[in-house]
Design an enzyme around this catalytic site. Structure first.
Site, mmCIF file in Angstrom:
data_model
loop_
_atom_site.group_PDB
_atom_site.id
_atom_site.type_symbol
_atom_site.label_atom_id
_atom_site.label_comp_id
_atom_site.label_asym_id
_atom_site.label_seq_id
_atom_site.Cartn_x
_atom_site.Cartn_y
_atom_site.Cartn_z
ATOM 1 N N ASN A 232 55.309 -35.648 -30.631
ATOM 2 C CA ASN A 232 56.762 -35.601 -30.815
ATOM 3 C C ASN A 232 57.383 -36.577 -29.469
ATOM 4 O O ASN A 232 57.012 -37.820 -29.632
ATOM 5 C CB ASN A 232 57.140 -34.088 -30.573
ATOM 6 C CG ASN A 232 56.730 -33.257 -29.378
ATOM 7 O OD1 ASN A 232 55.783 -32.862 -29.341
ATOM 8 N ND2 ASN A 232 57.534 -33.034 -28.500
ATOM 9 N N ASP A 233 58.064 -36.192 -28.554
ATOM 10 C CA ASP A 233 59.032 -36.953 -27.793
ATOM 11 C C ASP A 233 58.187 -38.006 -27.068
ATOM 12 O O ASP A 233 57.071 -38.137 -26.607
ATOM 13 C CB ASP A 233 59.391 -35.941 -26.669
ATOM 14 C CG ASP A 233 60.254 -34.873 -27.068
ATOM 15 O OD1 ASP A 233 60.299 -34.407 -28.106
ATOM 16 O OD2 ASP A 233 60.572 -34.004 -26.002
#
Length: 490
Positions: free
Chosen positions: A39-40
């Site tokens: 993700n991020d």
């Protein structure tokens, strides 16, 4: 030795998962992990002549789980090389996860600043968070500092949300912004400063929700651009308003003026940064050319993620240069180096009226398209283009001339539920669209970055081609060019 053992175990799991992976939706020119979940984006930095991007990563499974830091680097922001996993959780400072953070060059020492995550009751999602650092002399292997945690608890008026440090240096002092929430569930960004990255003093609240901008502000980034200060945030809990705030969580920015002496940030309203389905947790870096480059997570929490069935999940956006427009709005465009992806160029038409649909026959799934419409004398209600499948599938990008609105409709291209996103765009006399299609993504940049729309797509049919169309009238097209693009991972 424990850290090395955990890293080896993670790398082995990643290698095994990669061998079983279905590559039908694997992207051709975007940052992904070798397999399993990401993700991020974290720790974007230009360091010793190379661009480094880290990312939240679960190398053990295709679902979100114990967060590690994955790592890639590049000399040109286009061709990326996977490096060993940089951080693994499990130490006293990060028992259950190495959450998001940033990277700085501390006199030649690459330093990662990140959040340690600790569950006290995992089933009820009760946890606490602290801030830590890890250092590297070669930019590849990292050692966690003996001083960790360098910040062991949030301010007294905080909830337990206390994460995502972004660090920079101003004069001789280090500064850190953190995403935070008050005990009353009001999202905010708080600020610390330090002489040495290890001893931090709390300076107070940098910015806070007025009650309409959610219960938690994740992934803050704070920097100067053209004499103004920009705070980028990813608020959780904003209610949808018509065509705005339609994703589960948002990413946007505040523009204003900042005083380091008083920690006062006077700013304008919150503005969404991207209007597609899949853009979150953006982070920026300043490179050696003085460019501010942004990369976001190209997915969204609780969305449909069919690649999980294929043994992987998650990707990052194209790197985008951000600039400030005349109205203090952020303009976002692909970095110049993206042209290195181009292989063959096809100039389809110039300076001709389009009254009926016009199909370009191409089965390529890695392409860049540039379409420029002259709206000066247009009598069409709307114009746009479709990405067609061989039978029923189509992706529609259309511009409503009367309403001044750009619409991306992916409902027949893998997003059957909640497939439409709309964005305001004042195109006036000229509509310029720059579109990047990958196997499972589309990124649209309209009128030199005034509006961008980023979405994941999951087509099942082979591509038929690209079709220009108008509704209720004619329009002149000034240019239609497309390029086939490299698959940089192959």
């Amino acid at each position: 030795m424990l850290q090395k053992s955990r890293t080896n175990r993670a790398e082995e799991a990643l290698s095994e998962a990669k061998g079983k992976m279905n590559d039908r939706y694997r992207l051709g020119y975007h940052i992904m992990a070798p397999a399993n979940w990401i993700n991020d984006p974290n720790g974007l930095i230009y360091y010793k002549g190379e661009y480094h991007v880290f990312y939240q990563h679960n190398p053990l499974d295709e679902n979100w789980g114990p967060m590690h830091w994955g790592h890639v680097k590049s000399k040109d922001l286009v061709h990326w090389e996977h490096l060993p996993i940089a951080l693994t959780p499990g130490d006293a400072c990060d028992t259950d996860g190495c959450f998001s953070g940033s990277a700085v060059d501390n006199d030649g020492e690459l330093t990662l600043v990140y959040t340690g995550h600790h569950y006290t009751d995992k089933e009820k999602d009760i946890f606490y968070q602290n801030q830590n650092i890890a250092v590297s002399k070669d930019g590849i292997t990292f050692e966690k500092a003996s001083e960790n945690p360098v910040i062991d608890h949030p301010p007294a008026d905080s909830a337990h949300h206390f994460r995502d440090p972004k660090v920079w240096k101003h004069d001789d002092t280090w500064y850190m912004v953190l995403g935070n929430a008050t005990q009353d569930k009001v999202g905010r960004v708080i600020l610390y400063r330090s002489p040495d990255l290890r001893h931090w003093d709390y300076r107070g609240v940098l910015a806070q929700s007025d009650g309409t901008l959610g219960y938690m502000w994740e992934c803050p980034d704070f920097f100067e651009l053209n004499g103004k200060h920009i705070l980028m945030i990813s608020p959780q809990g904003i209610e949808a308003e018509g065509d705005a705030y339609n994703n589960l969580f948002q990413t946007g920015y505040l523009v204003g003026d900042y005083d380091y002496d008083t920690n006062e940030f006077s700013h304008g309203p919150f503005t969404e940064l991207d209007h597609g389905h899949d853009f979150y947790a953006v982070q920026t870096l300043l490179d050696d050319e003085g460019r501010r480059v942004a990369i976001g997570w190209m997915d969204m929490w609780e969305s449909n993620m069919p690649t999980k069935a294929d043994g992987w999940c998650g990707a990052l956006t194209l790197p985008r240069e951000i600039t400030l427009g005349d109205q203090l709005e952020i303009l976002m465009n692909p970095v110049e180096e993206i042209t290195l992806l181009r292989e063959t160029e096809h100039n389809e038409c110039k300076k001709r009226p389009i009254l009926e649909n016009y199909l370009i026959d191409t089965k390529e799934d890695l392409i860049e398209v540039k379409a420029v419409f002259d709206l000066t004398d247009a009598n069409a209600r709307s114009v746009g283009l479709k990405v067609r499948g061989v039978e029923q599938e189509e992706l529609i990008l259309s511009y409503d001339v009367e309403e001044g609105q750009l619409t991306l409709d992916c409902s027949k291209f893998g997003k059957m539920k909640d497939g439409v996103r709309k964005a305001p765009l004042n195109a006036k006399d000229l509509l310029s669209l720059r579109i990047f299609l990958d196997r499972s993504s589309i990124e649209v940049f309209a009128n030199n970055g005034q509006t961008s729309m980023t979405s994941r797509i999951y087509p099942k049919e082979e591509r038929l081609g690209i079709e220009l169309f108008t509704v209720n009238g004619a329009v002149q097209i000034d240019e239609l060019t497309y390029w086939t693009l490299q698959d940089t991972w192959k």
